[in-house]
Design a protein around this motif. Structure first.
Motif, PDB file in Angstrom:
ATOM      1  N   LEU A  34      19.058  47.664  20.791  1.00  0.00           N
ATOM      2  CA  LEU A  34      18.859  48.674  19.744  1.00  0.00           C
ATOM      3  C   LEU A  34      19.594  48.143  18.356  1.00  0.00           C
ATOM      4  N   ALA A  35      20.672  47.349  18.554  1.00  0.00           N
ATOM      5  CA  ALA A  35      21.377  46.943  17.504  1.00  0.00           C
ATOM      6  C   ALA A  35      20.682  45.980  16.629  1.00  0.00           C
ATOM      7  N   ASP A  36      19.736  45.130  17.224  1.00  0.00           N
ATOM      8  CA  ASP A  36      18.991  44.257  16.641  1.00  0.00           C
ATOM      9  C   ASP A  36      17.666  45.109  15.778  1.00  0.00           C
ATOM     10  N   ASP A  37      17.188  46.064  16.339  1.00  0.00           N
ATOM     11  CA  ASP A  37      16.221  46.972  15.787  1.00  0.00           C
ATOM     12  C   ASP A  37      16.560  47.804  14.839  1.00  0.00           C
ATOM     13  N   GLN A  91      20.659  56.146  18.536  1.00  0.00           N
ATOM     14  CA  GLN A  91      20.452  55.727  19.843  1.00  0.00           C
ATOM     15  C   GLN A  91      21.687  54.744  20.204  1.00  0.00           C
ATOM     16  N   PHE A  92      21.662  53.816  19.331  1.00  0.00           N
ATOM     17  CA  PHE A  92      22.672  52.682  19.488  1.00  0.00           C
ATOM     18  C   PHE A  92      23.985  53.623  19.896  1.00  0.00           C
ATOM     19  N   LYS A 114      17.091  54.475  11.149  1.00  0.00           N
ATOM     20  CA  LYS A 114      18.115  55.506  11.691  1.00  0.00           C
ATOM     21  C   LYS A 114      18.088  55.965  12.951  1.00  0.00           C
ATOM     22  N   VAL A 115      16.788  56.194  13.559  1.00  0.00           N
ATOM     23  CA  VAL A 115      16.723  56.846  14.924  1.00  0.00           C
ATOM     24  C   VAL A 115      17.240  55.394  15.785  1.00  0.00           C
ATOM     25  N   ASP A 126      13.559  44.597   9.928  1.00  0.00           N
ATOM     26  CA  ASP A 126      12.509  45.270   9.342  1.00  0.00           C
ATOM     27  C   ASP A 126      11.013  44.948   9.942  1.00  0.00           C
ATOM     28  N   TYR A 127      10.549  45.988  10.739  1.00  0.00           N
ATOM     29  CA  TYR A 127       9.247  45.833  11.300  1.00  0.00           C
ATOM     30  C   TYR A 127       8.118  46.112  10.507  1.00  0.00           C
ATOM     31  N   GLY A 128       8.444  46.891   9.210  1.00  0.00           N
ATOM     32  CA  GLY A 128       7.436  47.228   8.534  1.00  0.00           C
ATOM     33  C   GLY A 128       7.207  48.874   8.608  1.00  0.00           C
ATOM     34  N   GLY A 129       7.908  49.521   9.506  1.00  0.00           N
ATOM     35  CA  GLY A 129       7.814  50.992   9.717  1.00  0.00           C
ATOM     36  C   GLY A 129       8.758  51.725   8.648  1.00  0.00           C
ATOM     37  N   PRO A 130       8.663  53.148   8.699  1.00  0.00           N
ATOM     38  CA  PRO A 130       9.478  53.874   7.875  1.00  0.00           C
ATOM     39  C   PRO A 130      11.043  53.471   7.754  1.00  0.00           C
TER      40      PRO A 130
END
Length: 903
Positions: A662-665, A683-684, A678-679, A669-673
């Motif tokens: 979760l920290a890495d996500d 969650q982290f 923030k989500v 940047d995966y190209g999403g919004p």
């Protein structure tokens, strides 16, 4: 409860809810409170899972769902989705225990078997070949359809064998509701065929058999299911079924299956180990290693066998061969003995059925004997350990009982072999009886060792006295029969009441299937047969023993059926086949005395149930061998301390891996919004809060309860672990400071690592720092510290499991272990456990571990299971809670469906 054809997919067992007016998406049903009847109506046992469906579940039109596809199964016409179905809520397909989705290949293999069987039955009946046997085989085909309709394919012989064939084919997932309707059609045709065979003209039964064979053959060989076609084109267009529910239920399960498999398949454990270089082999529980290690063996055998991990499991046909694996051979020998009696009394015209069953029993028993003798040569200490096991050693008497049965089956065919087998079996069983009972009275035993299995050797002596019937004209044979029969039966009369009282009075028993209770069928039945054989009198003693065995059989069969569908299959079920076979002998004697139509139907119905049960268990046995569930080492039973040792450690291992992900996500940047980051961050933070609370509670009861207890047995054993605790908490304090800055960057964070306590009671000084950088910079600073912390924590858990856990397992009595577990639970506050308990349950790697955690907790605190259920309901996913409620019914509130009144 579980998917019949896709064992990976558990059946989602939620309370079905029909909303009378619009409810918010977050609305939940609290089982701890009475339902608000003005808004919600609870109906039936089958779940309606529309409230927990994934938002990504599509409602497209497609029949089959390949594994991994995010589509709905049997999506149907859009104009029917909002209409109200005709049938009431409790009659929505699939109902009873039928799975939501099935593997189409399993159904096709079932169709092939049904088609071939019906053609053979019809042809033989028209050819006037053994019509009496064909009638009862048609009844078994009908019973198989009833089992598949109610519980899926796993509980019928054709279904179990079909799963074996589907094991080697790529899975084709489809909705279960149409297949259940097809099974209902099969019930109607197979019942018509059965009635035609029994009551109609000679052509009526074969006609319905050929019609059923055609429909089943179209599904099996051509892949076209007639019942599914009628379901889709008749029931759905006329709005007879709840199409919306079927769509959502069928789409959710494949998504959960894909999500579960992706956790193990898509990651590279080798790269993870090379990256951090801190994980070490987890050798204690091979097959159950955490999946976040390079040697992790995600145990998917119970759920699926379509991954590469299946081929890495430790399956050894010699090292892990157990005494109880000879029970299938014993069961078939017992069934063959009953058919031989039917043949000798003229109720079965041919002898090939019991000869064929004898051959099957010899093959199974001989294969087991070859494996076990190899084990004796390779590792004799394991064999000695088997005979020293508190329960398994009683199954050794099954070897001698099998030899006695094979000796009986060889009578009139080859008396030399029969005599040899009989004397080896009878004298060996007599020796085992004396050894086991003497050992029981000399050595002190615990309450957990008191079991009806202690009387199994006595059954062998009673059986030996019955099988001597053919040789009673020899000198001294009646005396030997009395010697084997009378003392064993008297001893059973003395032991049976005490054993039953001890079992019922024991608070340590878990609700489940205890097959050894069926000794209360076999002992009086064999005693009645032996008494009639020796005395040839139809007095009150014979009828008392016979009807006692009948009452015991009714009670035990009800107990068996009540638990059979909620317990996993194991080889001990074969012992029930032997006990029911023993109950057949006095029943046949009773029929020969009365010779009425009622007793004839009773005898044949008993024999049909016995043969059907042996076939079903044979299918399960083949499944277990093919899928690698037998001949492997499984972890030991759950104890009262497991919930706070290895099972809690596994939750921290999995939770730590999730934190890093979760920290890495949150910064990648995966190209999403941007809202996705923030989500992930939220969650982290939520997971980290649960992790730290659970770790505080865990460290608290270890420092104050467990480590002092360890020092009593092994001084200074826990000293290194205590030092690791201090280092871990110092690292955790730094991470908490950064997380606090991430939560609220406007405030100053207190760095716990720089908080020092002055010696000799001086006040604490705290160094304060202003947060530096943005949230992303803080996360980048956090990740290396978090990796180091998680690695150190995992290393600490391994040290405890290698050097401390075995002290509890080997030295601490169970009563003291329960007391220690209760003390540990009292260390935390209710607010802490309200967070810690859902964290530990949710972050177990496998569902079976969640069940084991709660079973272990139940051993320590059975009276608080409903409190734990309330905490879990408030802290975990509702789908998971309802699954756990099925396996651990004590979690449910009193006077609600699913509550198990045990304590």
């Amino acid at each position: 409860r579980f998917s019949a054809h896709l064992p990976l997919v558990p059946k989602i067992d939620l309370i079905r809810v029909r909303a009378k007016r619009a409810q918010p998406a977050s609305a939940r049903i609290n089982p701890c409170l009475p339902p608000i009847t003005s808004q919600l109506v609870l109906v039936g046992r089958r779940p309606r899972i529309s409230q927990v469906m994934s938002a990504d579940a599509k409602e497209g039109k497609q029949k089959l769902v390949k594994p991994g596809e995010d589509v709905s199964v049997y999506g149907l016409k859009d104009d029917l989705k909002t209409s109200v179905p005709w049938l009431p809520n409790f009659l929505h397909f699939p109902f009873f225990y039928f799975p939501y989705v099935i593997n189409d290949w399993s159904a096709r293999f079932v169709g092939m078997q049904v088609s071939i069987t019906c053609i053979i039955l019809g042809a033989l009946f028209l050819a006037d070949v053994n019509r009496g046997a064909i009638k009862w085989f048609s009844a078994m085909v009908f019973a198989g359809y009833v089992l598949r309709f109610g519980w899926g394919g796993n509980y019928s012989f054709f279904g179990a064998v079909g799963n074996v064939g589907a094991r080697f084919c790529p899975a084709e997932v489809m909705a279960g509701a149409p297949k259940q309707f097809a099974a209902l059609c099969g019930i109607m045709f197979s019942m018509s065929a059965m009635l035609g065979y029994f009551l109609g003209p000679f052509w009526l039964g074969p006609l319905f058999s050929f019609m059923l064979a055609g429909a089943a053959g179209m599904e099996g060989f051509l892949g076209f299911c007639v019942g599914c076609w009628f379901f889709e084109n008749l029931l759905v267009p006329f709005n007879i079924v709840d199409n919306d529910f079927i769509n959502k239920a069928s789409s959710q399960v494949p998504l959960e299956r894909k999500k579960f498999q992706d956790r193990f398949v898509r990651k590279s454990w080798e790269s993870e180990e090379k990256e951090n270089g801190t994980y070490r082999p987890f050798k204690k529980f091979k097959g159950y290693a955490p999946a976040n290690t390079s040697v992790g063996r995600p145990l998917l055998v119970k759920y699926s066998d379509k991954t590469e991990h299946y081929r890495e499991d430790d399956v050894n046909y010699f090292t892990h061969c157990k005494l109880s694996y000879m029970l299938p051979g014993l069961g078939w020998a017992a069934v063959a003995a009953t058919f031989k009696q039917l043949y000798l009394q003229g109720l079965v015209p041919d002898q090939y059925p019991w000869v064929l069953m004898t051959i099957v029993g010899i093959v199974l028993f001989g294969t087991w004997a070859a494996f076990y003798m190899t084990k004796l040569v390779i590792n004799p200490m394991r064999v000695i350990k088997d005979f020293e096991h508190k329960h398994d050693r009683y199954y050794a008497a099954g070897i001698t009982i099998a030899l006695i049965l094979f000796g009986y089956l060889a009578q009139r065919e080859n008396d030399d072999i029969a005599r040899g087998l009989f004397w080896v079996g009878a004298m060996g069983n007599l020796f085992l009886t004396l050894w086991l009972l003497t050992r029981t009275f000399i050595h002190p035993i615990s309450g957990g060792e008191i079991t009806p299995a202690m009387t199994i050797p006595l059954l062998g002596n009673l059986l030996a006295s019955v099988t001597l019937e053919q040789w009673l004209d020899w000198d001294s044979i009646p005396d030997l029969s009395y010697f084997l029969w009378a003392p064993s039966f008297v001893l059973w009369l003395l032991l049976a009441p005490g054993l039953l009282f001890k079992i019922m009075d024991s608070p340590a028993l878990n609700p489940g299937l205890r097959v050894t209770v069926m000794t209360y069928i076999a002992a009086p039945a064999l005693a009645a047969s032996a008494y009639f054989t020796l005395s040839r009198s139809e007095d009150v003693i014979f009828f008392s023993l016979f009807f006692f065995s009948v009452l015991a059989e009714l009670f035990c069969v009800m107990l068996f059926l009540a638990n059979y569908f909620r317990a996993n299959f194991n080889e001990g079920y074969w012992f029930a086949v032997f006990c029911l076979s023993a109950g057949f002998f006095p029943l046949l004697t009773f029929h020969l005395l009365r010779k009425t139509e009622f007793t004839y139907v009773w005898v044949m119905a008993h024999e049909s149930v016995l043969l059907g049960m042996a076939l079903i268990l044979s299918g399960h046995t083949i499944n277990n061998v093919v899928h690698g569930k037998w001949f492997r080492k499984w972890p030991g039973p759950v104890g009262a301390l497991n919930w706070m040792t290895r099972l809690s450690h596994d939750a921290f291992r999995c939770g730590g891996a999730k934190l890093l992900e979760l920290a890495d996500d949150a910064i990648t940047d995966y190209g999403g919004p941007a809202e996705d980051k923030k989500v992930k961050l939220d969650q982290f933070i939520e997971l980290f809060d649960q992790y730290t609370v659970a770790l505080d509670v865990h460290a608290d009861f270890e420092d104050n309860v467990m480590f002092p207890a360890i020092d009593m047995y092994c001084p200074n054993r826990a000293k290194l672990a205590e030092g690791q605790h201090h280092q871990i908490h110092d690292s955790l304090a730094k991470i908490i400071a950064i997380v606090n800055n991430i939560k609220d960057p406007s405030k100053t964070a207190k760095t716990g690592a720089e908080s020092e306590t002055k010696a000799e009671g001086k006040e604490e000084t705290e160094k304060k720092e202003e947060p530096k950088g943005s949230t992303e910079d803080l996360i980048k600073e956090l990740i290396p510290l978090l990796k180091e912390f998680v690695a150190a924590n995992n290393e600490h858990f391994v040290h405890e499991e290698d050097h401390i856990a075995h002290v509890f397992r080997k030295l601490m009595p169970s009563k003291e272990a329960k007391s220690l577990a209760r003390k540990c639970f009292r260390r935390g506050s209710p607010e802490q456990w309200r967070k810690a308990l859902p964290f530990i349950v949710t972050n177990q790697e496998y569902y079976s571990r969640r069940v084991n955690f709660l079973l272990s907790l139940r051993m320590a605190y059975p009276e608080r299971m409903q409190l734990f259920g309330a905490w879990l309901y408030q802290g975990i996913d509702e789908t998971l809670f309802q699954r756990l409620r099925v396996d651990i019914p004590e979690l449910a509130p009193r006077h609600t469906q699913g509550h198990w009144r045990m304590w």
